[in-house]
Design an enzyme around this catalytic site. Structure first.
Site, short mmCIF file in Angstrom:
data_model
loop_
_atom_site.label_atom_id
_atom_site.label_comp_id
_atom_site.label_asym_id
_atom_site.label_seq_id
_atom_site.Cartn_x
_atom_site.Cartn_y
_atom_site.Cartn_z
N GLU A 78 0.98 -0.17 35.36
CA GLU A 78 0.92 -1.54 35.85
C GLU A 78 1.70 -1.61 37.17
OE1 GLU A 78 0.55 -3.68 31.45
OE2 GLU A 78 2.30 -4.13 32.69
N ASP A 86 9.91 -13.56 35.43
CA ASP A 86 10.66 -12.31 35.52
C ASP A 86 12.17 -12.51 35.52
OD1 ASP A 86 8.75 -10.05 35.75
OD2 ASP A 86 7.95 -11.30 37.36
#
Lengths: 267, 404
Positions: free
Chosen positions: A49, A60
């Site tokens: 990824e 995040d």
């Protein structure tokens, strides 16, 4: 059959679990990403990824926020990210690449143009963190047409009804978010993950990768017992940050870490 | 397009769309919490008891209705339309923000969640959240850009006195957008026991709708008051737009009144041409941020740009999705006032009317000062004086080269 599906089917036949590392494109330098992709693939990554940096990475934790900031300070653009995949594909045609990021950079690129450019570069799948299936009908048509797998997240809070919607919409594999929190958080609940995986499997045959909070060989091994794959992001990105000014050491540390994850999963 | 062309009266649709704007673009973990909030709000917004509790708090805790004040002396000096000020600055805590936090706190109470979080720019929403949290005995954490913590130190201390924890946010541009990112990260982590009190008409559905509904008390009152004062509806409405909650609160109850012209005033910063501003409706383009599709200040690659405004509360690269739709529909005119114009209006109102406006509201005043002379003396402009300026004294002193 997509490169992702073929890869996961083969692993299943071999009774192996997919190791899916995540790195942020353009971090720590623009020219570091392709060597990192090769290192990961050579040391046992099955799928990679690759994060498209965004100025406002809401899902995040601090490690990947800083990686995005470094990459953007390096001037990385979506075109650069596609260029990295294109370069990687010159010598690696077998490791599937999934681009992961937020919706706005893709919307700014144009869905049609992005789908086409990504497929041409050799991208296999997409994870768009802030694009829930309810809002994804139009983009998915374009991504499908370009041969890109649209991969969706399922969270601990996802209701059974939504799980059915998501599994019906998802392609390639499902990404189960192992905890309530941001990437890199540290409160993994293995039993909770296992029971949710059981629920999801009732509705789908799609392989399930688990991510968020998997940080070493041991957590990878534990999660890998029931998942089809594990995603490791923040722990890897942290290592990259630590050795950002020494390319050789960075690559050898990343290689060692990837090997250790591979061994953990293969135990 | 999911709605009838140019239908701006019956928004949002059931998915939270205002024309092509709005929606719900968040990570999967938050979807359940938003579904829950939508369901609770759907139920309570039709519950007379809930509405009565909201009205009671607005009357006896906030001090509503807020007056509509005829700024006669300033109007005379400007030499045109009569300017009326909707005095949201006189609300408890000094701004319109409390209308919304009262409403959301009642929702939080209903959910049984014991912890509330909020993002804040100028600190007014943080103060308003800390205030309702103190009153209900809820734990409160406020996320505020480190840059804003510096320029709004008075409000930071006010929040602390009220018992809230203020978390300075050091990521990104260290302003309101980063505070919102951090609040979303906190919420995703603590979603089981935490209610997120969003301060403006942005964010994922149902926030833009419910914050609007709570703020509409401004426009409903102004509509009645203006008719009491002048015997008719106003000719023009003016309000500043950051996220746009005070503006939508004033505008919304007038949207069907075709004779009423509306102006949303964005932060022009150092001028639109300089690029140093916070005016997405004037100079941006549609994109997706913080859970909704709306006009944004973004670069060609879809990265959100650094914004600038003298007022922390307007220093935001996005705007509520309903404003984006009202712009496209042509129902509201979106314009900009720059830093210098806002400061002039701040000084003018303070000296001429004895009312010190917030720097945010000063942007609306600055545009009203341009608009009034172009109108007749028997015409009426209602300006939303969304907050008081005490919090900005240090900023203005610094601009004047004075250290207090």
């Amino acid at each position: 059959m997509s490169r992702i599906t073929a890869c996961l089917q083969q692993l299943k036949q071999q009774q192996k679990k997919a190791l899916i590392p995540f790195i942020t494109a353009g971090d720590p330098q623009l020219d570091a990403s392709v060597p990192l992709l090769h290192t990961l693939a050579e040391q046992g990554a099955d799928i990679i990824e690759l994060g498209i940096p965004f100025s406002d990475p809401m899902a995040d934790g601090p490690v990947i926020q800083l990686a995005d900031e470094r990459a953007l300070a390096n001037g990385v653009t979506t075109q650069h990210v596609l260029g990295m995949v294109r370069e990687f594909r010159q010598t690696n045609q077998h490791t599937p690449i999934v681009l992961m990021g937020y919706l706005n950079p893709i919307e700014a690129f144009g869905y049609q143009q992005f789908a086409q450019a990504a497929a041409e570069a050799g991208v296999d799948g997409l994870i768009v963190v802030d694009l829930p299936p309810e809002a994804a009908a139009e983009p998915i048509k374009l991504f499908d047409a370009a041969g890109l797998d649209t991969i969706f997240l399922i969270a601990p809070t996802t209701s059974d009804k939504r799980i059915a919607t998501i599994t019906a919409t998802g392609r390639g594999y499902l990404y189960y978010v192992s905890l309530k929190g941001v990437t890199g958080a540290g409160h993994l609940d293995i039993d909770g993950v296992n029971s949710k995986l059981e629920t999801i499997r009732k509705t789908t045959d799609l392989p399930i990768a688990v991510g968020f909070g998997i940080k070493d060989a041991e957590t990878a091994r534990l999660i890998g017992q029931n998942a089809d794959g594990v995603v490791v992001g923040s722990a890897l990105v942290k290592l990259i940050a630590e050795f950002q000014n020494d390319r050789d050491t960075m690559l050898s540390r990343v290689a060692e870490f990837t090997q250790s994850l591979r061994q953990g999963l293969d135990q | 397009m999911s709605q009838n062309e140019r239908d701006f009266l019956n928004t949002p649709d059931e998915l939270g769309n205002f024309g092509p704007y709005g929606g719900r673009f968040v990570s999967e973990t938050l979807m359940a919490a938003l579904d829950e909030l939508e369901e609770i709000y759907h139920k309570l917004s039709k519950d007379p008891e809930f509405q009565a509790a909201f009205d009671r708090d607005l009357a006896h805790y906030v001090g509503r209705p807020s007056p509509l004040y005829h700024a006669e002396r300033w109007s005379r000096q400007l030499g045109g339309a009569q300017i009326y000020l909707k005095r949201e600055d006189l609300n408890h805590t000094g701004a319109h923000k409390v209308n919304n936090t009262i409403g959301q706190a009642l929702l939080a109470k209903y959910t049984g969640k014991r912890r509330v979080i909020a993002e804040t720019g100028a600190g007014q929403h943080g103060v308003a959240t800390a205030t309702v949290a103190a009153r209900l005995g809820l734990d409160c954490e406020v996320f505020m850009g480190a840059e804003d913590v510096k320029r709004q130190s008075l409000n930071v201390y006010r929040m602390k006195l009220l018992g809230a924890k203020v978390n300075p946010v050091t990521s990104g541009t260290k302003t309101l957008k980063d505070a919102m990112n951090e609040a979303l990260r906190d919420w995703v982590t603590n979603v089981d026991d935490t209610f997120y009190i969003i301060g403006t008409v942005a964010g994922p559905h149902p926030y833009p709708m419910l914050v609007r509904d709570f703020q509409c008390v401004i426009g409903r009152e102004a509509r009645v008051q203006c008719q009491e004062h002048t015997g008719r509806l106003p000719d023009a409405l003016v309000a500043c737009v950051g996220g746009g909650s005070n503006a939508i609160g004033l505008f919304h109850p007038f949207l069907a009144d075709e004779s009423v012209v509306m102006y949303g005033v964005e932060a022009g910063g150092l001028g639109l041409a300089s690029g140093q501003h916070a005016a997405p409706l004037c100079a941006g383009r549609p994109g997706v941020l913080h859970g909704n599709r709306t006009y944004l200040m973004e670069d060609g690659d879809g990265q959100i740009m650094h914004t600038h405004s003298v007022s922390a509360g307007l220093d935001y690269p996005g705007v509520g999705p309903e404003h984006s739709w009202l712009k496209d529909c042509g129902r509201v005119n979106y314009v900009a006032a720059n830093d210098a114009e806002a400061l002039d209006a701040f000084r003018a109102l303070t000296r001429i009317e004895g009312i010190m406006p917030a720097l945010e509201s000063s942007h609306a005043l600055a545009y009203a000062a341009k608009l009034a002379p172009t109108m007749d003396k028997d015409q009426t402009i209602v300006v939303n004086l969304s907050g008081r300026g005490d919090k900005d004294i240090l900023t203005v002193a610094e601009i004047d080269g004075i250290s207090l």
